[in-house]
Motif scaffolding. Structure first.
Motif, PDB file in Angstrom:
ATOM      1  N   CYS A 420      40.517  78.040 122.791  1.00  0.00           N
ATOM      2  CA  CYS A 420      41.983  78.007 122.857  1.00  0.00           C
ATOM      3  C   CYS A 420      42.403  78.738 124.130  1.00  0.00           C
ATOM      4  O   CYS A 420      41.940  79.851 124.397  1.00  0.00           O
ATOM      5  CB  CYS A 420      42.589  78.690 121.623  1.00  0.00           C
ATOM      6  SG  CYS A 420      44.364  78.953 121.793  1.00  0.00           S
ATOM      7  N   CYS A 423      44.606  82.071 122.876  1.00  0.00           N
ATOM      8  CA  CYS A 423      44.022  83.203 122.138  1.00  0.00           C
ATOM      9  C   CYS A 423      42.499  83.232 122.216  1.00  0.00           C
ATOM     10  O   CYS A 423      41.863  84.077 121.613  1.00  0.00           O
ATOM     11  CB  CYS A 423      44.472  83.185 120.674  1.00  0.00           C
ATOM     12  SG  CYS A 423      43.626  81.931 119.691  1.00  0.00           S
ATOM     13  N   GLU A 425      40.291  81.455 120.894  1.00  0.00           N
ATOM     14  CA  GLU A 425      39.555  81.069 119.693  1.00  0.00           C
ATOM     15  C   GLU A 425      38.527  79.971 120.024  1.00  0.00           C
ATOM     16  O   GLU A 425      38.805  79.064 120.815  1.00  0.00           O
ATOM     17  CB  GLU A 425      40.574  80.528 118.647  1.00  0.00           C
ATOM     18  CG  GLU A 425      39.977  79.956 117.385  1.00  0.00           C
ATOM     19  CD  GLU A 425      39.519  81.025 116.390  1.00  0.00           C
ATOM     20  OE1 GLU A 425      39.482  82.216 116.771  1.00  0.00           O
ATOM     21  OE2 GLU A 425      39.183  80.677 115.251  1.00  0.00           O
ATOM     22  N   CYS A 448      45.691  74.972 117.802  1.00  0.00           N
ATOM     23  CA  CYS A 448      44.711  76.014 117.515  1.00  0.00           C
ATOM     24  C   CYS A 448      44.947  76.548 116.107  1.00  0.00           C
ATOM     25  O   CYS A 448      46.068  76.905 115.761  1.00  0.00           O
ATOM     26  CB  CYS A 448      44.871  77.136 118.539  1.00  0.00           C
ATOM     27  SG  CYS A 448      43.971  78.642 118.107  1.00  0.00           S
ATOM     28  N   CYS A 451      46.392  80.387 116.549  1.00  0.00           N
ATOM     29  CA  CYS A 451      47.684  80.724 117.156  1.00  0.00           C
ATOM     30  C   CYS A 451      48.631  79.537 117.283  1.00  0.00           C
ATOM     31  O   CYS A 451      49.777  79.688 117.678  1.00  0.00           O
ATOM     32  CB  CYS A 451      47.479  81.390 118.517  1.00  0.00           C
ATOM     33  SG  CYS A 451      47.016  80.229 119.819  1.00  0.00           S
TER      34      CYS A 451
HETATM   35 ZN   LIG Z   1      44.690  80.001 119.792  1.00  0.00          ZN
END
Ligand SMILES: [Zn+2]
Ligand SMILES: [Zn+2]
Length: 826
Positions: A420, A423, A425, A448, A451
């Motif tokens: 992501c 964030c 991820e 995501c 987030c």
């Molecule tokens: Zn994210």
């Protein structure tokens, strides 16, 4: 079924034409296809190594493929439904390096997909060359199974295995020191580092003790790493340094100080007993940094230059920086002296550059936690030869780090991961998204999960090549598409070179244990390396290199295979020697000529049951020895002792059968009016049975010539059946006859002695003898001699034989020794 009349073998022996003919006929017939529908026969699965396309099917490959092709053919004749797949392990650094060389390009300077296309083109060219080599060797692969790891359909398997292992918790991303090749600009695994002795220079430097005017002397081979020095270490019991406990030391040419630490691994006798710890000079530094929780100062860039942490040396290569800093140290009076030493350095196994240790974000597989299970499984696997299992266990135990599976390359299977953008991820591909290239495709989610952002960046790294090939056992069996894949899993045999036990055998083991909780192979067949005729490793630079096509063009596959099978015990290194190939070639000619001769002698043999056959002592002799041979060859092949099987077969065929038996029964076959039809027929029957047996036993090692002779002499024209799917002979205990063997040995010895005498008197071998007097003894009784006198008299052209049970004059018959005797029977 016997043929009406046996066809005669052609006089002309054109080995290359014979080989070519059968290779295409076998292929046309699909003779070696695995039969998925057949559930009556047991299956036998071979985990054929998909070779790395190098554009050269070399003598080492020839040795490997001969080994497991012998096994495949042997198992097929034993009634197994043999699965003998063939694939190509395409990805990897070697191809990238070669493309850069051949096409004069730099992968960093061109679009990745363009570069990838060049790699694929080169791989296809290389595969064609190697495939031709395998086919010319007469290997019985099932080509309908052919696959390439660079094809998206194979990516799918590699990527799926990653996804499953990720979900099982075996895959992780971490910042960790890795072996790094600055030339190839990629992380490499422990198994890809070769260690070699090199000349180096040990520099004795002065480190100032803080708040004093004392110095500690430190010896190092890598002064360019001084800006990355994070500690200085001594052994805790080294009394010389007790007084410096808890002191800090000034790092030369920097304004930093570092602690003096105590560590058991420091060798007080090396250099001055004081070592500097840099991030990272070698693996020992890595361990000490972790143990003492020291900070890390990264000093090298990915292309091997000094970065901004190197201060004034930034931008220089390691070597340039070394010169510059040594000059500065000398100028400042901090270089005490230098001395030459031998040091071990790690080299990239693809390009021979010095390997550095860098700390980078990489993907890893948790392999070390599997070590106990690897050891347990290795002990359950059957190893040929047995002592090889120690290599796998020792290697697993020696590993310091988990397996780094990501590579900073272009030509590799993409890692199915995105991040992501907001964030960071990690987004893992779903099982049904693969094959997928995250560089060209987005994840199939809109936002995501953490987030809600809808922007993603792809993972740019690709997998280590071994990630593709280390699932071969499951893939060969049909995983993940076939529901029935456990039928061929675990593989019955995994063949491996001694040099790749630490990679192939090991990675296969950890991947399959992690994925399926099961060892991937039941047995492991190891081949050694091919040496040059001078006993050194075969290599182009040593000028002892022999190209495979040269051997195949000159003497054909059946001679080359004999060299491979007979060159040494399984697992040992074997030298390539032309005389071995020539000997093998002469054996083929002998077999051909003898078979041709037999085909003439059997021209009127129909095997009908009306005429009774009365086996003579020599017939029983050779039949019994043939049964014994069958047992020995079967036993040797069961144990993968190819050289023993071949030695037994060549000795029997050449000497016992051709030189002794065939010579001794000629007279009986030519003169039925003297011996009678029953005895003649017995000789024909014996020739028929023994030659067929020899051909079948030789077929796995010598597939082409045996097929040609078998089809001509024993084949049914209307319903041809290949020797390679004919049943393997079994030993008939009833035909084993020790008495007959003793009797025959004696007869052959007497015949040889008579011939020796003729030779000494310069008489032709067919010169007539009016009377042959033989004196019997205790071991060889008159009764025994009388039993064999028909064959003895016939072969020696003796009009009469007189056997006396008394001590006489003349020559003494030497004890039977087949090779010795055979010399005089030719
Ligand atoms: Zn994210
Ligand atoms: Zn390299």
């Amino acid at each position: 079924m016997l043929p009406e009349n046996m066809r005669e073998l052609s006089k002309e022996f054109d080995i290359l034409a014979i080989e070519k003919k059968w290779q295409s006929r076998w292929e046309e017939k699909g003779l070696y296809h695995f039969n998925w529908k057949d559930r009556t026969r047991p299956s036998f699965s071979i985990d054929t190594p998909p070779p790395y396309p190098s554009g050269d099917f070399h003598m080492g490959n020839l040795l490997n493929w001969t080994y497991f092709d012998i096994l495949a053919r042997y198992k097929r004749m034993n009634g197994f439904n043999v699965h003998f797949p063939q694939g190509w392990d395409c990805h990897g650094l070697g191809i990238e390096v070669q493309v850069e060389k051949e096409d004069g390009v730099k992968k960093r300077e061109m679009p990745p997909d363009k570069f990838r296309q060049l790699c694929e083109k080169l791989v296809k060219k290389y595969i064609a060359i190697m495939k031709e080599g395998i086919m010319r060797l007469g290997c019985s692969n099932d080509w309908t199974t052919e696959y390439r790891t660079m094809d998206p359909d194979y990516w799918r398997r590699t990527q799926l295995s990653f996804i499953l292992l990720y979900k099982k918790g075996f895959m992780y991303q971490g910042t960790h020191p890795v072996n790094w090749c600055p030339r190839c600009e990629t992380a490499i695994a422990d198994a890809e580092v070769d260690y070699e002795q090199h000349d180096g220079t040990l520099h004795y430097l002065k480190f100032a003790v803080e708040n004093s005017d004392e110095y500690l002397r430190i010896a190092t081979t890598r002064p360019e790493l001084i800006p990355a020095c994070v500690a200085v270490a001594v052994h805790p019991e080294d009394t010389r340094f007790f007084k410096y406990k808890n002191k800090r030391l000034g790092v030369p040419e920097t304004k930093r100080t570092v602690p003096l630490i105590l560590d058991n691994t420091v060798d007080p006798s090396f250099g001055t007993g004081v070592v500097m710890i840099c991030t990272y000079g070698d693996k020992a530094d890595v361990k000490i940094v972790i143990r003492h929780k020291l900070p890390v100062i990264i000093i090298l860039t990915e292309n091997g230059r000094i970065n901004q942490n190197g201060g004034k040396y930034a931008g220089l290569t390691s070597l340039e920086a070394r010169k510059a800093i040594v000059a500065d140290l000398a100028k400042d009076g901090l270089l005490e002296k230098t001395e030459k030493i031998k040091q071990e350095i790690g080299l990239c196994d693809r390009c021979d550059s010095s390997v550095e240790i860098l700390e980078l974000r990489q993907w890893f597989m948790k392999t070390r936690e599997l070590t106990d299970r690897v050891e347990k499984a290795a002990n359950q696997v059957l190893w040929y030869p047995d002592y090889m299992k120690v290599r796998l266990i020792d290697w697993a135990r020696s590993l310091d780090w988990d397996w780094v599976i990501s590579r900073q390359r272009v030509f590799g299977t993409p890692i199915p991961i995105w991040y992501c953008k907001k964030c960071n991820e990690t987004i893992l591909a779903e099982e049904n998204w693969v094959p997928i290239d995250p560089k060209t495709e987005k994840p199939r989610i809109t936002q995501c999960p953490k987030c809600g952002s809808s922007e993603f960046v792809p993972e740019l790294d690709v997998f280590d090549t071994w990630m593709d090939s280390s699932i071969s056992c499951a893939v060969h069996a049909g995983w993940p598409d076939s529901k029935d894949w456990k039928r061929l899993f675990p593989a019955d045999v995994h063949p491996s070179g001694i040099d790749i036990i630490r990679t192939w055998a090991y990675y296969l083991m950890v991947r399959h244990l992690a994925l399926f909780d099961e060892a991937p192979y039941k047995s492991c067949l190891i081949n050694g390396m091919v040496l040059g005729a001078d006993g050194r490793k075969m290599s182009k630079s040593l000028k002892n290199y022999v190209a495979t096509p040269l051997v195949l063009d000159k003497r054909g596959a059946d001679a080359a295979r004999q060299w491979a099978a007979g060159g040494g015990t399984t697992g040992s290194d074997i030298p390539f020697r032309w005389p071995d190939v020539e000997y093998s070639w002469r054996f083929l000619i002998k077999l051909w000529n003898a078979s041709g001769f037999v085909s003439k002698l059997l021209a009127d043999y129909t095997g009908d049951r009306k005429t009774k056959q009365v086996l003579q002592p020599l017939d029983k002799w050779v039949l019994s020895k043939c049964e014994r041979l069958t047992g020995k060859v079967t036993d040797a092949l069961e144990k993968c002792q190819f050289n023993l099987a071949l030695e037994e077969l060549r000795n029997f065929t050449w000497h016992t059968f051709c030189d002794c038996y065939l010579e001794a029964v000629k007279d009986r076959l030519y003169n039925p009016e003297v011996y009678g039809q029953e005895k003649r027929k017995a000789a024909q029957h014996t020739l028929y049975v023994v030659l067929e047996r020899v051909l079948k036993l030789l077929a796995p090692i010598i597939p082409h010539v045996t097929e040609e002779i078998f089809q001509t002499l024993y084949g049914d024209e209307k319903n041809p059946q290949s020797i390679h799917v004919s049943p393997w002979p079994t030993t008939d205990e009833k035909l084993m006859d020790e008495e007959a063997e003793k009797q025959g040995d004696m007869e052959v010895a007497i015949i040889a002695e008579v011939r020796r005498e003729k030779a000494e008197k310069h008489l032709p071998l067919n010169s007539k003898i009016a009377k042959l007097t033989i004196y019997a003894g205790e071991k060889i009784t008159a009764e025994m001699i009388k039993q064999g006198q028909v064959d003895i008299a016939g072969t020696c052209k003796a009009a009469g034989i007189l056997v006396l049970s008394e001590k006489g004059k003349g020559r003494e018959v030497k004890p039977y020794d087949i090779r010795f005797v055979a010399e005089y029977l030719k």
